[in-house]
Design a protein around this motif. Structure first.
Motif, mmCIF file in Angstrom:
data_model
loop_
_atom_site.group_PDB
_atom_site.id
_atom_site.type_symbol
_atom_site.label_atom_id
_atom_site.label_comp_id
_atom_site.label_asym_id
_atom_site.label_seq_id
_atom_site.Cartn_x
_atom_site.Cartn_y
_atom_site.Cartn_z
ATOM 1 N N MET A 1 0.838 -1.184 0.000
ATOM 2 C CA MET A 1 0.000 0.000 0.000
ATOM 3 C C MET A 1 0.882 1.247 0.000
ATOM 4 O O MET A 1 1.956 1.252 0.591
ATOM 5 C CB MET A 1 -0.891 0.006 1.232
ATOM 6 C CG MET A 1 -2.002 -1.013 1.186
ATOM 7 S SD MET A 1 -3.156 -0.749 2.514
ATOM 8 C CE MET A 1 -3.032 -2.333 3.296
ATOM 9 N N SER A 2 0.367 2.284 -0.614
ATOM 10 C CA SER A 2 1.141 3.515 -0.710
ATOM 11 C C SER A 2 1.078 4.308 0.593
ATOM 12 O O SER A 2 0.203 4.094 1.433
ATOM 13 C CB SER A 2 0.609 4.369 -1.863
ATOM 14 O OG SER A 2 -0.673 4.849 -1.542
ATOM 15 N N ARG A 3 2.026 5.200 0.728
ATOM 16 C CA ARG A 3 2.058 6.049 1.925
ATOM 17 C C ARG A 3 0.813 6.924 2.015
ATOM 18 O O ARG A 3 0.272 7.158 3.084
ATOM 19 C CB ARG A 3 3.290 6.948 1.901
ATOM 20 C CG ARG A 3 4.554 6.239 2.180
ATOM 21 C CD ARG A 3 5.691 7.230 2.218
ATOM 22 N NE ARG A 3 6.944 6.521 2.380
ATOM 23 C CZ ARG A 3 8.108 7.096 2.385
ATOM 24 N NH1 ARG A 3 8.190 8.410 2.200
ATOM 25 N NH2 ARG A 3 9.196 6.408 2.545
ATOM 26 N N ARG A 4 0.395 7.420 0.846
ATOM 27 C CA ARG A 4 -0.774 8.302 0.822
ATOM 28 C C ARG A 4 -2.012 7.576 1.335
ATOM 29 O O ARG A 4 -2.786 8.105 2.128
ATOM 30 C CB ARG A 4 -1.001 8.801 -0.595
ATOM 31 C CG ARG A 4 -2.149 9.746 -0.722
ATOM 32 C CD ARG A 4 -2.270 10.239 -2.131
ATOM 33 N NE ARG A 4 -3.434 11.087 -2.263
ATOM 34 C CZ ARG A 4 -3.916 11.492 -3.401
ATOM 35 N NH1 ARG A 4 -3.332 11.146 -4.536
ATOM 36 N NH2 ARG A 4 -4.983 12.247 -3.452
ATOM 37 N N PHE A 5 -2.196 6.344 0.872
ATOM 38 C CA PHE A 5 -3.350 5.554 1.312
ATOM 39 C C PHE A 5 -3.299 5.315 2.817
ATOM 40 O O PHE A 5 -4.311 5.428 3.512
ATOM 41 C CB PHE A 5 -3.394 4.216 0.569
ATOM 42 C CG PHE A 5 -4.518 3.334 1.012
ATOM 43 C CD1 PHE A 5 -5.815 3.579 0.580
ATOM 44 C CD2 PHE A 5 -4.298 2.276 1.875
ATOM 45 C CE1 PHE A 5 -6.862 2.780 0.990
ATOM 46 C CE2 PHE A 5 -5.338 1.469 2.298
ATOM 47 C CZ PHE A 5 -6.623 1.722 1.851
ATOM 48 N N MET A 6 -2.122 4.991 3.326
ATOM 49 C CA MET A 6 -1.980 4.729 4.765
ATOM 50 C C MET A 6 -2.274 5.989 5.584
ATOM 51 O O MET A 6 -2.899 5.924 6.628
ATOM 52 C CB MET A 6 -0.568 4.209 5.069
ATOM 53 C CG MET A 6 -0.302 2.831 4.498
ATOM 54 S SD MET A 6 -1.443 1.585 5.110
ATOM 55 C CE MET A 6 -0.898 1.459 6.782
ATOM 56 N N ARG A 7 -1.809 7.138 5.069
ATOM 57 C CA ARG A 7 -2.054 8.389 5.781
ATOM 58 C C ARG A 7 -3.551 8.707 5.802
ATOM 59 O O ARG A 7 -4.099 9.103 6.824
ATOM 60 C CB ARG A 7 -1.287 9.520 5.118
ATOM 61 C CG ARG A 7 -1.350 10.820 5.875
ATOM 62 C CD ARG A 7 -0.490 11.857 5.247
ATOM 63 N NE ARG A 7 -0.180 11.455 3.881
ATOM 64 C CZ ARG A 7 0.308 12.246 2.942
ATOM 65 N NH1 ARG A 7 0.550 13.485 3.189
ATOM 66 N NH2 ARG A 7 0.553 11.826 1.714
ATOM 67 N N GLN A 8 -4.224 8.534 4.672
ATOM 68 C CA GLN A 8 -5.664 8.785 4.602
ATOM 69 C C GLN A 8 -6.424 7.830 5.514
ATOM 70 O O GLN A 8 -7.397 8.218 6.155
ATOM 71 C CB GLN A 8 -6.159 8.641 3.168
ATOM 72 C CG GLN A 8 -5.732 9.776 2.273
ATOM 73 C CD GLN A 8 -6.138 9.555 0.827
ATOM 74 O OE1 GLN A 8 -6.551 8.459 0.449
ATOM 75 N NE2 GLN A 8 -6.012 10.597 0.019
ATOM 76 N N LYS A 9 -5.967 6.581 5.574
ATOM 77 C CA LYS A 9 -6.607 5.604 6.446
ATOM 78 C C LYS A 9 -6.478 6.029 7.911
ATOM 79 O O LYS A 9 -7.436 5.969 8.684
ATOM 80 C CB LYS A 9 -5.979 4.235 6.237
ATOM 81 C CG LYS A 9 -6.644 3.125 6.992
ATOM 82 C CD LYS A 9 -6.001 1.790 6.673
ATOM 83 C CE LYS A 9 -6.645 0.686 7.481
ATOM 84 N NZ LYS A 9 -5.963 -0.599 7.252
ATOM 85 N N GLY A 10 -5.291 6.512 8.267
ATOM 86 C CA GLY A 10 -5.068 6.990 9.635
ATOM 87 C C GLY A 10 -5.921 8.198 9.963
ATOM 88 O O GLY A 10 -6.470 8.321 11.059
ATOM 89 N N GLN A 11 -6.062 9.114 8.998
ATOM 90 C CA GLN A 11 -6.881 10.308 9.211
ATOM 91 C C GLN A 11 -8.349 9.936 9.394
ATOM 92 O O GLN A 11 -9.035 10.496 10.249
ATOM 93 C CB GLN A 11 -6.726 11.269 8.041
ATOM 94 C CG GLN A 11 -5.392 11.970 8.004
ATOM 95 C CD GLN A 11 -5.215 12.801 6.756
ATOM 96 O OE1 GLN A 11 -5.992 12.713 5.815
ATOM 97 N NE2 GLN A 11 -4.167 13.616 6.738
ATOM 98 N N ARG A 12 -8.831 8.995 8.564
ATOM 99 C CA ARG A 12 -10.227 8.553 8.714
ATOM 100 C C ARG A 12 -10.456 7.929 10.086
ATOM 101 O O ARG A 12 -11.482 8.169 10.725
ATOM 102 C CB ARG A 12 -10.576 7.546 7.613
ATOM 103 C CG ARG A 12 -10.875 8.168 6.283
ATOM 104 C CD ARG A 12 -11.531 7.173 5.343
ATOM 105 N NE ARG A 12 -10.723 5.995 5.091
ATOM 106 C CZ ARG A 12 -9.844 5.875 4.100
ATOM 107 N NH1 ARG A 12 -9.660 6.872 3.263
ATOM 108 N NH2 ARG A 12 -9.169 4.761 3.933
#
Length: 122
Positions: A1-12
């Protein structure tokens, strides 16, 4: 998974947790209000701080339950006076005197829609 996806997942996830905390704090504020109004106001302040920190909208359910000026819990008849005037709900905080007006157009539209639906079927 990309960093961007992981960051968005954490924000959600953070926003979901913040929403749950706001819900819990307002529920506790309503329960404790008859016994300790100052503590209820503190719970409201904490909920507002959580909301600002997480950058989420206040849930509609709780949006009109606190004074925007003094941040105290509004309980109709105790800390707030609620009146209906010309398509608005007028709420006046009895602690600081701040007046808030909220339209109730949505409720009027729903009522009209129910009346027209009933007329067409009967």
């Amino acid at each position: 998974m990309s960093r961007r996806f992981m960051r968005q997942k954490g924000q959600r996830e953070r926003k979901r947790i913040a929403g749950e905390r706001i819900e819990v704090l307002f529920t506790l504020a309503e329960r404790i209000f008859p016994y300790e109004p100052e503590l209820a106001d503190r719970y409201v302040e904490i909920a507002l701080a959580v909301q600002r920190k997480a950058k989420i909208r206040m849930p509609r359910k709780w949006k009109h339950r606190y004074c925007k000026k003094c941040r105290s819990l509004l309980v109709p008849g105790v800390t707030a006076r609620v009146r209906l005037r010309d398509g608005h709900v007028v709420t006046r905080c009895l602690i600081c005197g701040h007046t808030m007006r909220h339209p109730y157009i949505r409720e009027q539209k729903e009522r009209r829609k129910k009346r027209t639906v009933k007329k067409t079927y009967f």
